[in-house]
Design a protein around this motif. Structure first.
Motif, PDB file in Angstrom:
ATOM      1  N   THR A 137     -18.062 -41.400  32.343  1.00 13.27           N
ATOM      2  CA  THR A 137     -17.663 -41.735  30.980  1.00 13.27           C
ATOM      3  C   THR A 137     -18.212 -43.102  30.602  1.00 13.27           C
ATOM      4  N   ASP A 138     -18.047 -43.486  29.324  1.00 12.55           N
ATOM      5  CA  ASP A 138     -18.781 -44.633  28.801  1.00 12.55           C
ATOM      6  C   ASP A 138     -17.950 -45.881  28.549  1.00 12.55           C
ATOM      7  N   SER A 139     -16.666 -45.871  28.936  1.00 14.85           N
ATOM      8  CA  SER A 139     -15.865 -47.090  28.836  1.00 14.85           C
ATOM      9  C   SER A 139     -14.631 -46.949  29.717  1.00 14.85           C
ATOM     10  N   TYR A 140     -14.041 -48.097  30.066  1.00 11.02           N
ATOM     11  CA  TYR A 140     -12.812 -48.072  30.856  1.00 11.02           C
ATOM     12  C   TYR A 140     -11.648 -47.551  30.020  1.00 11.02           C
ATOM     13  N   TYR A 141     -11.741 -47.723  28.707  1.00 10.30           N
ATOM     14  CA  TYR A 141     -10.724 -47.143  27.826  1.00 10.30           C
ATOM     15  C   TYR A 141     -10.679 -45.624  28.008  1.00 10.30           C
ATOM     16  N   VAL A 142     -11.843 -44.971  27.987  1.00  5.78           N
ATOM     17  CA  VAL A 142     -11.874 -43.514  28.122  1.00  5.78           C
ATOM     18  C   VAL A 142     -11.486 -43.101  29.538  1.00  5.78           C
ATOM     19  N   LYS A 143     -11.906 -43.874  30.528  1.00 10.32           N
ATOM     20  CA  LYS A 143     -11.522 -43.568  31.915  1.00 10.32           C
ATOM     21  C   LYS A 143     -10.007 -43.497  32.035  1.00 10.32           C
ATOM     22  N   GLU A 144      -9.321 -44.490  31.509  1.00  9.37           N
ATOM     23  CA  GLU A 144      -7.860 -44.507  31.589  1.00  9.37           C
ATOM     24  C   GLU A 144      -7.247 -43.389  30.740  1.00  9.37           C
ATOM     25  N   ASP A 145      -7.887 -43.059  29.628  1.00  7.96           N
ATOM     26  CA  ASP A 145      -7.390 -41.991  28.763  1.00  7.96           C
ATOM     27  C   ASP A 145      -7.501 -40.638  29.459  1.00  7.96           C
ATOM     28  N   ILE A 146      -8.617 -40.395  30.148  1.00 10.56           N
ATOM     29  CA  ILE A 146      -8.791 -39.135  30.895  1.00 10.56           C
ATOM     30  C   ILE A 146      -7.736 -39.029  31.995  1.00 10.56           C
ATOM     31  N   ASN A 147      -7.522 -40.133  32.689  1.00  8.88           N
ATOM     32  CA  ASN A 147      -6.508 -40.157  33.753  1.00  8.88           C
ATOM     33  C   ASN A 147      -5.117 -39.890  33.189  1.00  8.88           C
ATOM     34  N   ARG A 148      -4.803 -40.555  32.098  1.00  8.36           N
ATOM     35  CA  ARG A 148      -3.468 -40.445  31.500  1.00  8.36           C
ATOM     36  C   ARG A 148      -3.244 -39.061  30.878  1.00  8.36           C
ATOM     37  N   THR A 149      -4.273 -38.512  30.235  1.00  7.51           N
ATOM     38  CA  THR A 149      -4.115 -37.259  29.480  1.00  7.51           C
ATOM     39  C   THR A 149      -4.207 -36.033  30.374  1.00  7.51           C
ATOM     40  N   TYR A 150      -5.125 -36.048  31.339  1.00  5.31           N
ATOM     41  CA  TYR A 150      -5.364 -34.858  32.161  1.00  5.31           C
ATOM     42  C   TYR A 150      -5.021 -35.041  33.631  1.00  5.31           C
ATOM     43  N   GLY A 151      -4.592 -36.223  34.012  1.00  8.26           N
ATOM     44  CA  GLY A 151      -4.207 -36.452  35.404  1.00  8.26           C
ATOM     45  C   GLY A 151      -5.365 -36.498  36.373  1.00  8.26           C
ATOM     46  N   VAL A 152      -6.590 -36.729  35.885  1.00  4.76           N
ATOM     47  CA  VAL A 152      -7.752 -36.829  36.768  1.00  4.76           C
ATOM     48  C   VAL A 152      -7.667 -38.149  37.538  1.00  4.76           C
ATOM     49  N   ASN A 153      -7.841 -38.077  38.854  1.00  5.49           N
ATOM     50  CA  ASN A 153      -7.771 -39.273  39.692  1.00  5.49           C
ATOM     51  C   ASN A 153      -8.782 -40.309  39.235  1.00  5.49           C
ATOM     52  N   LEU A 154      -8.360 -41.567  39.138  1.00  6.65           N
ATOM     53  CA  LEU A 154      -9.253 -42.635  38.689  1.00  6.65           C
ATOM     54  C   LEU A 154     -10.480 -42.776  39.578  1.00  6.65           C
ATOM     55  N   ASN A 155     -10.339 -42.464  40.860  1.00  7.30           N
ATOM     56  CA  ASN A 155     -11.471 -42.566  41.788  1.00  7.30           C
ATOM     57  C   ASN A 155     -12.557 -41.531  41.504  1.00  7.30           C
TER      58      ASN A 155
END
Length: 354
Positions: A137-155
């Motif tokens: 993904t293209d920003s840390y904002y979206v990384k955290e959003d994907i994790n928060r919304t879909y439960g995808v592991n940050l790693n």
């Protein structure tokens, strides 16, 4: 081999296609012992990676069906290699892949999109995220959003920034009295608010809007808004014309409601244009202290930001300098190197587990 889904070579360039194209231009032909191969549907090639890279061109189906049916069959017939999917949904049920996802606007604001587009994305994207080995993904904002919304592991999620292309540079042209905005013509770009906020100004500046409507967005029309001789809607422009406008504009405004990265202000900064940007989603991460911020849901805030830069030449000069400094934080070569490392790590881990 390593396969890149090159469907983006058959599409008109927007931010996503440019991201894919610029990174692929800088990927090596071999990563480890694996050759990087590009495959695309049988549609006219609009874009090119380089003169010596000819994509494998095959299939009979339209691009969306090609991606879900014919591309996976091609991959399976060729030993199920690692797939790099940098644009669009990609084959969701093929699991040996690295998938890119640039924002979750379709999830948080389905009303901005056509019914069919948001339904397809809301069904297929969660499957693709679950099946992918890595997510780009293209920003840390979206990384955290994907994790928060879909439960995808940050790693599992890697942030690889976009960057302005080399064609965007300061030509030292005379700045003219107009405010420029560049975006697709869709609800999230908040153009109606920009137009109304501009109309509230008492100024001899003009407003120039560059953009093209896309069928994926819900019914959205600016015709009723553009009824002022000081407002000019150009439609889609060539890169050459766009660079010229970036270099002539005194002010660039990007009052978007939702962004995963937000490329146009960075292009404007590379051309030496002072920028106004929304204070929401990924934009403060990308632009930090190099822009004048506005609240996109407050027309008075947008008007005040435009008024400030119109009246304050010293502020425009300072933002021009800080814009050049901000641009230096981003590089397509760095981003391509990051993707290469993700691919190397993925192939190494796969071989270690077999």
């Amino acid at each position: 081999m390593i396969v890149v889904n090159a469907k983006f070579l058959t599409q008109t360039i927007t931010g996503v296609q440019r991201y894919a194209l610029e990174i692929c231009k800088r990927l090596p032909r071999f990563i480890g012992e694996e050759e990087v191969v590009y495959v695309s549907p049988k549609a006219p090639l609009i874009n090119s990676i380089s003169k010596d890279i000819v994509p494998i061109h095959f299939g009979r189906l339209p691009a969306s069906l090609w991606e879900q049916i014919e591309l996976p069959l091609f991959l399976i017939k060729n030993g199920s290699p690692l797939l790099i999917n940098l644009a669009g949904v990609g084959p969701v049920f093929y699991s040996n892949k690295i998938m890119a996802l640039y924002d979750l606007a379709f999830k948080h604001h389905p009303e901005w999109f056509s019914f069919s587009f948001q339904k397809v994305y809301n069904i297929l994207i969660p499957i693709g995220l679950k099946n992918s080995i890595k997510v780009i993904t293209d920003s840390y904002y979206v990384k955290e959003d994907i994790n928060r919304t879909y439960g995808v592991n940050l790693n599992k999620i890697e942030v690889i920034y976009a960057a302005p292309s080399k064609m965007f540079y300061n030509q030292n042209l005379k700045r003219e009295k107009f405010i420029l905005t560049v975006s697709s013509i869709d609800p999230r770009k908040n153009l109606k608010a920009v137009i109304q906020s501009f109309k509230n100004l008492d100024t001899d500046y003009k407003l120039i809007i560059v953009g093209k409507r896309n069928h994926i967005f819900s019914n959205f029309d600016l015709e009723d808004e553009i009824n002022d001789s000081k407002i000019n809607f150009t439609g889609y422009l060539s890169d050459e014309k766009l660079v010229e406008l970036y270099n002539k504009a005194s002010i660039f405004i990007y009052a978007s409601l939702f962004e995963g990265f937000g490329m146009p202000p960075l292009e404007a900064q590379a051309c030496g244009c002072s920028c106004i940007v929304s204070n929401t989603t990924s934009l403060p991460e990308v632009y930090q202290g190099s822009v004048e911020y506005c609240s996109p849901e407050d027309n008075e805030s947008i008007t005040a930001a435009m008024q400030e830069l119109i009246e304050n030449e010293n502020k425009r000069v300072d933002l021009k300098k800080s814009g050049f400094e901000n641009v230096l934080r981003f590089s397509w070569s760095t981003s391509a190197n990051q993707l290469q490392k993700v691919i190397e790590q993925t192939t190494y881990e796969k071989s270690a587990n077999t």
